[in-house]
Design an enzyme around this catalytic site. Structure first.
Site, PDB file in Angstrom:
ATOM      1  N   ASP A  13       0.818  -1.219   0.000  1.00 46.40           N
ATOM      2  CA  ASP A  13       0.000   0.000   0.000  1.00 46.40           C
ATOM      3  C   ASP A  13       0.852   1.270   0.000  1.00 46.40           C
ATOM      4  O   ASP A  13       0.456   2.299   0.550  1.00 46.40           O
ATOM      5  CB  ASP A  13      -0.949   0.048   1.217  1.00 46.40           C
ATOM      6  CG  ASP A  13      -1.787  -1.202   1.321  1.00 46.40           C
ATOM      7  OD1 ASP A  13      -2.276  -1.656   0.276  1.00 46.40           O
ATOM      8  OD2 ASP A  13      -1.946  -1.726   2.435  1.00 46.40           O
ATOM      9  N   LYS A  16       1.924   2.293  -5.075  1.00 44.86           N
ATOM     10  CA  LYS A  16       2.504   1.813  -6.338  1.00 44.86           C
ATOM     11  C   LYS A  16       1.603   2.173  -7.514  1.00 44.86           C
ATOM     12  O   LYS A  16       2.086   2.490  -8.589  1.00 44.86           O
ATOM     13  CB  LYS A  16       2.689   0.285  -6.286  1.00 44.86           C
ATOM     14  CG  LYS A  16       3.783  -0.143  -5.334  1.00 44.86           C
ATOM     15  CD  LYS A  16       3.974  -1.653  -5.325  1.00 44.86           C
ATOM     16  CE  LYS A  16       2.882  -2.384  -4.601  1.00 44.86           C
ATOM     17  NZ  LYS A  16       2.826  -2.191  -3.154  1.00 44.86           N
ATOM     18  N   GLY A  40      -4.768  -4.333  -4.755  1.00 40.39           N
ATOM     19  CA  GLY A  40      -5.915  -3.588  -5.259  1.00 40.39           C
ATOM     20  C   GLY A  40      -5.523  -2.166  -5.592  1.00 40.39           C
ATOM     21  O   GLY A  40      -4.714  -1.557  -4.899  1.00 40.39           O
ATOM     22  N   HIS A  41      -6.075  -1.670  -6.682  1.00 35.53           N
ATOM     23  CA  HIS A  41      -5.724  -0.338  -7.129  1.00 35.53           C
ATOM     24  C   HIS A  41      -6.989   0.321  -7.673  1.00 35.53           C
ATOM     25  O   HIS A  41      -7.585  -0.181  -8.620  1.00 35.53           O
ATOM     26  CB  HIS A  41      -4.630  -0.457  -8.199  1.00 35.53           C
ATOM     27  CG  HIS A  41      -4.282   0.830  -8.841  1.00 35.53           C
ATOM     28  ND1 HIS A  41      -3.719   0.917 -10.076  1.00 35.53           N
ATOM     29  CD2 HIS A  41      -4.431   2.092  -8.405  1.00 35.53           C
ATOM     30  CE1 HIS A  41      -3.541   2.179 -10.390  1.00 35.53           C
ATOM     31  NE2 HIS A  41      -3.973   2.913  -9.384  1.00 35.53           N
ATOM     32  N   GLN A 224       2.111  -5.909  -3.131  1.00 31.21           N
ATOM     33  CA  GLN A 224       2.479  -5.972  -1.705  1.00 31.21           C
ATOM     34  C   GLN A 224       3.805  -5.239  -1.459  1.00 31.21           C
ATOM     35  O   GLN A 224       4.130  -4.330  -2.207  1.00 31.21           O
ATOM     36  CB  GLN A 224       2.510  -7.418  -1.186  1.00 31.21           C
ATOM     37  CG  GLN A 224       1.140  -8.090  -1.116  1.00 31.21           C
ATOM     38  CD  GLN A 224       0.711  -8.735  -2.411  1.00 31.21           C
ATOM     39  OE1 GLN A 224       1.480  -9.430  -3.041  1.00 31.21           O
ATOM     40  NE2 GLN A 224      -0.508  -8.504  -2.816  1.00 31.21           N
TER      41      GLN A 224
HETATM   42  P1  IMP Z   1      -2.675 -12.725   1.983  1.00 32.39           P
HETATM   43  O1  IMP Z   1      -1.727 -12.206   0.967  1.00 32.39           O
HETATM   44  O2  IMP Z   1      -4.124 -12.459   1.649  1.00 32.39           O
HETATM   45  O3  IMP Z   1      -2.423 -14.156   2.331  1.00 32.39           O
HETATM   46  O4  IMP Z   1      -2.428 -11.898   3.348  1.00 32.39           O
HETATM   47  C1  IMP Z   1      -1.226 -12.018   4.093  1.00 32.39           C
HETATM   48  C2  IMP Z   1      -0.827 -10.676   4.685  1.00 32.39           C
HETATM   49  O5  IMP Z   1      -0.439  -9.800   3.651  1.00 32.39           O
HETATM   50  C3  IMP Z   1      -1.947  -9.965   5.449  1.00 32.39           C
HETATM   51  O6  IMP Z   1      -1.361  -9.250   6.516  1.00 32.39           O
HETATM   52  C4  IMP Z   1      -2.492  -8.993   4.434  1.00 32.39           C
HETATM   53  O7  IMP Z   1      -3.110  -7.877   5.036  1.00 32.39           O
HETATM   54  C5  IMP Z   1      -1.210  -8.597   3.708  1.00 32.39           C
HETATM   55  N1  IMP Z   1      -1.449  -8.149   2.330  1.00 32.39           N
HETATM   56  C6  IMP Z   1      -1.717  -8.917   1.259  1.00 32.39           C
HETATM   57  N2  IMP Z   1      -1.860  -8.158   0.158  1.00 32.39           N
HETATM   58  C7  IMP Z   1      -1.662  -6.885   0.535  1.00 32.39           C
HETATM   59  C8  IMP Z   1      -1.640  -5.634  -0.168  1.00 32.39           C
HETATM   60  O8  IMP Z   1      -1.835  -5.542  -1.386  1.00 32.39           O
HETATM   61  N3  IMP Z   1      -1.374  -4.543   0.591  1.00 32.39           N
HETATM   62  C9  IMP Z   1      -1.120  -4.607   1.908  1.00 32.39           C
HETATM   63  N4  IMP Z   1      -1.119  -5.743   2.601  1.00 32.39           N
HETATM   64  C10 IMP Z   1      -1.391  -6.881   1.926  1.00 32.39           C
END
Ligand code: IMP
Length: 429
Positions: A13, A16, A40-41, A224
């Site tokens: 977040d 990007k 997500g964007h 991420q």
């Molecule tokens: P997962 O990727 O859904 O398995 O989540 C694992 C961890 O990564 C959690 O703490 C989510 O909140 C974090 N996370 C996954 N995708 C994002 C993102 O795009 N932005 C911020 N945090 C993310």
């Protein structure tokens, strides 16, 4: 530069999306190389808002090709919705502009179900996005996964699905005491996806190599951030892929030498969603102010983001891990109203000072951030178009970040609009 990689250097977040939108204007091809619909964007088109989780936003440009690379875990339900939304708005009229590697793994309904069950039943929640990301990567590694190339072959798909469901339903029924999934329901649901994917499946490795031979410009879009990396992040509070630049090669099918410049996207403070350690977190009113001004709510889950001061210990490590050439410093305007601004330069654990993040999770929780305090600028900077337009205190803050993390700022963002961007180095130039 011919090819540029963009990665987040914190917990995701970082903003990007905005920079990728800008850079996609210089690129011929944009490639996602890891993650899935957990990213997500939000894009605003006229009075319509579209949230893209899988398709690179470069698809809105007229001539850019977009690739969902082999390193991504792709949810066809999300993809279909995004394609329909884009087509409804008059975009993506040419199917060939969106390519999906045949090697890309597919997120199945049981991945999402298991993700939700694991999170809701476990005492130690990760705080996942619930998009089935972890279970899908688990299957990839255990060699049970279903790839796009498997899905588009009806016979192969049925066989693989049957073998998977036997095991998944055993787990769902016996361990989680929940309702099993039916093969006929999934086959029915996936029939239109099969047809949709057939239009987009490509040997993207071959496409990229041909494009490189023709000197096309490629943008590798990370999702991420560094401290959500499965190896280098705050394990187990991480996502299930490698988010650092090293994964561009494996996740897109290009040699490491294909990437000429790595841009690190970096908020000028820190945020995190989900559980896990966060040394510079501000649980009080200052953090709340940052959340409010910075509109810090997740684009995928809407969850409020945890907020805190800039952590140079983390970003310094991220710069080294990804070989960052320049930083894009984001959301600097969010700090406009603070009297003083803190930067964490070191951690203290017990009596010792540390310049690098600790390896053990329990030590991460014990870290006491060591701060330097700087005067704030207390004025709006959103109209700054050149570095010289910024107040002296803002410049000092930027310089201090550069010094502490050992890499120069390439871009400074002073607001959400495209115009509120100061370009010092265009990575594609
Ligand atoms: P997962 O990727 O859904 O398995 O989540 C694992 C961890 O990564 C959690 O703490 C989510 O909140 C974090 N996370 C996954 N995708 C994002 C993102 O795009 N932005 C911020 N945090 C993310």
């Amino acid at each position: 530069m011919a090819n540029v990689g963009v990665v987040g250097v914190q917990w995701g977040d970082e903003g990007k999306g905005k920079i990728i939108d800008y850079l996609s204007g210089f690129a011929d091809i944009i490639v996602r190389f890891q993650g899935g619909a957990n990213a997500g964007h939000t894009i605003v088109i006229g009075d319509k808002k579209v949230i893209l989780h899988l398709i690179p936003s470069g698809i809105l440009r007229e001539k850019t090709y977009c690739i969902i690379g082999n390193g991504v875990v792709m949810d066809p339900e999300v993809l279909e919705k995004e394609i329909e939304e884009l087509k409804g708005l008059g975009y993506l009229q040419d199917d060939r502009r969106l390519m999906i590697s045949g090697y890309t793994h597919v997120i199945m309904p049981y991945h999402k179900k298991l993700d939700a069950l694991k999170e809701s039943r476990s005492a130690k929640k990760i705080g996942t996005t619930g998009r089935g990301i972890g279970p899908a990567y688990e299957d990839r590694v255990s060699r049970m996964g279903i790839r796009v190339v498997d899905l588009i072959d009806r016979k192969v798909f049925r066989e693989k699905l049957k073998a998977n469901l036997e095991i998944k339903n055993f787990l769902i029924r016996r361990y989680y005491k929940d309702e099993p999934l039916m093969i006929r329901d999934i086959l029915k649901k996936f029939e239109p996806y099969r047809k949709m994917l057939k239009r987009h499946v490509t040997d993207s490795t071959s496409f990229l190599h041909k494009a490189m031979a023709k000197k096309k410009k490629i943008l590798f879009e990370g999702a991420q951030g560094t401290f959500l990396d499965i190896d280098h992040g705050t394990y187990p509070y991480v996502t299930s892929s490698n988010t650092i630049a090293g994964n561009i090669s494996a996740g897109a099918g290009v040699p490491p030498s294909a990437v000429d410049y790595i841009l690190g996207i970096c908020k000028t403070y820190t945020t995190r969603v989900g559980e896990g350690p966060f040394p510079t977190e501000l649980p009080g009113p200052e953090g709340e102010l940052m959340r409010k001004i910075g509109d810090e709510y997740g684009a995928t889950t809407g969850r409020p983001r945890r907020c805190g001061w800039f952590d140079a210990v983390l970003v310094r490590r991220a710069v080294k891990l990804s070989g960052i050439n320049g930083l894009s410093l984001m959301k600097l305007d969010v700090l406009d109203s603070f009297d003083t601004i803190k930067i964490c330069t070191h951690y203290k654990i017990g009596k010792r000072l540390y310049e690098e993040p600790p390896m053990a999770l329990q030590d991460f929780y014990r870290c006491e951030p060591q701060y330097e305090e700087m005067p704030g600028w207390k004025t709006s900077i959103k109209d700054a178009r050149r570095l010289e337009d910024l107040p002296e205190q803002t410049l000092r803050y930027i310089r201090r970040i550069e010094e502490l993390v050992g890499v120069p700022a390439a871009i400074v963002s002073t607001g959400p609009d495209r115009e509120s961007t100061i370009i010092l180095t265009n990575p594609f130039a």
